[in-house]
Design an enzyme around this catalytic site. Structure first.
Site, mmCIF file in Angstrom:
data_model
loop_
_atom_site.group_PDB
_atom_site.id
_atom_site.type_symbol
_atom_site.label_atom_id
_atom_site.label_comp_id
_atom_site.label_asym_id
_atom_site.label_seq_id
_atom_site.Cartn_x
_atom_site.Cartn_y
_atom_site.Cartn_z
ATOM 1 N N THR A 17 0.812 -1.225 0.000
ATOM 2 C CA THR A 17 0.000 0.000 0.000
ATOM 3 C C THR A 17 0.844 1.273 0.000
ATOM 4 O OG1 THR A 17 -0.191 -0.144 2.412
ATOM 5 C CG2 THR A 17 -1.986 -1.098 1.127
ATOM 6 N N ILE A 98 14.097 -5.242 -1.853
ATOM 7 C CA ILE A 98 14.510 -4.159 -2.750
ATOM 8 C C ILE A 98 15.094 -2.974 -1.964
ATOM 9 C CG2 ILE A 98 13.682 -2.615 -4.605
ATOM 10 C CD1 ILE A 98 13.426 -5.670 -5.216
ATOM 11 N N THR A 99 14.671 -2.834 -0.728
ATOM 12 C CA THR A 99 15.013 -1.682 0.109
ATOM 13 C C THR A 99 16.514 -1.392 0.180
ATOM 14 O OG1 THR A 99 13.136 -2.308 1.488
ATOM 15 C CG2 THR A 99 14.658 -0.685 2.411
ATOM 16 N N GLU A 211 31.561 -5.055 -9.409
ATOM 17 C CA GLU A 211 32.032 -3.687 -9.198
ATOM 18 C C GLU A 211 33.129 -3.718 -8.149
ATOM 19 O OE1 GLU A 211 28.405 -1.775 -8.070
ATOM 20 O OE2 GLU A 211 28.442 -2.555 -6.052
ATOM 21 N N HIS A 249 27.240 2.227 -4.367
ATOM 22 C CA HIS A 249 26.767 1.266 -3.379
ATOM 23 C C HIS A 249 27.563 1.336 -2.086
ATOM 24 C CE1 HIS A 249 23.914 -0.679 -5.843
ATOM 25 N NE2 HIS A 249 24.764 -1.198 -6.681
#
Length: 290
Positions: A17, A98-99, A211, A249
């Site tokens: 939501t 995904i956070t 990377e 990252h």
């Protein structure tokens, strides 16, 4: 054959939501993914996505009612570790987070908890995964992918999209695309995914996008040497990065001279991996390898 997700994936969305959760759930449904449930504490009994998806207060309840077997998490960083633990404790075998911005300290105990419950975690801070024409779990754009013989595993979101798009344009589809995430502590490593692609009869070549920072690509090179018989093409991001400076990252930092692009490229090339100098070269190298 796909790895991890396919037509039988019954997806649960934690944070359905919220703004991100709702937006990406619409995209996943539009792609054809079977989204069977959403979880937002306090919203149980409601529906989301124009009445299409039932919302539950807990993951356990959602699993019991809908038989969900994969969870994807779009929950703010402060609550994401609890969301991951809740999914694993409810018996979900594959949890995709995904956070971004989750402290590494929080991930140490969370990862241990998930392992103890026999679940696999993809992420956090990752774009998720996609099996072309079957299921999309996360934020990888579905329109750039096509079914085919190339398995893709990557630490970087945007570079994944670039490589997949180039592969599709050159006529090389993908078996599954897996974004493992770029944080220092992640649930699934390059080696884990290489093992799955090696075992998958339909994956004929593998693309590995790494990377700077950490030793994951060095570990991958050792594993490739000992266990992978399929051609592997790689690209290492951050080749011009200054040592000691964090790039993008959380995990992309060279410490004590370890984790440089040059070191990783040398390790991969030493075991027969073809390493692209530019992301745009990846697809052509794969074509030549096949």
């Amino acid at each position: 054959m796909s790895i991890l997700v396919d037509k039988n994936t019954r997806l649960l969305v934690q944070g359905i939501t919220g703004r991100e959760g709702e937006f990406h759930t619409r995209q996943m449904i539009a792609y054809g993914t079977n989204v069977v449930a959403g979880v937002t504490p306090g919203r149980g009994g409601q529906t989301a996505i124009d009445g299409k998806v039932p919302v539950f207060n807990t993951v356990a309840e959602a699993v019991k009612q809908t038989g969900a077997n994969v969870s994807v998490i779009y929950v703010p960083a402060a609550f994401a570790p609890d969301a991951m633990r809740e999914a694993a404790a409810a018996g979900i075998p594959l949890v995709v987070c995904i956070t971004e911005g989750i402290p590494a300290n929080d991930m140490v105990a969370t990862y241990a908890f998930i392992r103890e419950h026999g679940a696999r975690l993809i992420g956090p801070n990752c774009p998720g995964l996609l099996t072309p024409a079957e299921a999309k779990v996360g934020i990888i754009p579905g329109n750039i992918a096509s079914p085919g013989p190339v398995g893709v595993v990557s630490k970087s979101g945007t570079l994944t999209y670039e490589a997949v798009d180039a592969l599709t344009r050159i006529g090389l589809g993908q078996t599954t695309i897996v974004g493992i995430g770029g944080d220092p502590i992640i649930g699934t490593s390059f080696v884990d995914v290489l093992e799955m692609f090696q075992a998958d009869s339909e994956t004929e070549a593998i693309v590995l996008i790494g990377e700077i920072g950490g030793a994951a690509e060095i570990d991958a090179a050792k594993y490739i040497q000992e266990h992978v018989t399929k051609p592997v093409v790689s690209f290492i991001a951050g080749q011009t990065a200054p040592p000691g400076k964090r790039m993008g990252h959380a995990g992309a930092i060279i410490t004590g001279g370890e984790g440089t692009a040059q070191e990783k490229i040398a390790a991969l090339e030493a075991v027969g991996v073809r390493v692209a100098r530019l992301p745009t070269d990846i697809a052509q190298l794969v074509k030549e390898s096949l």
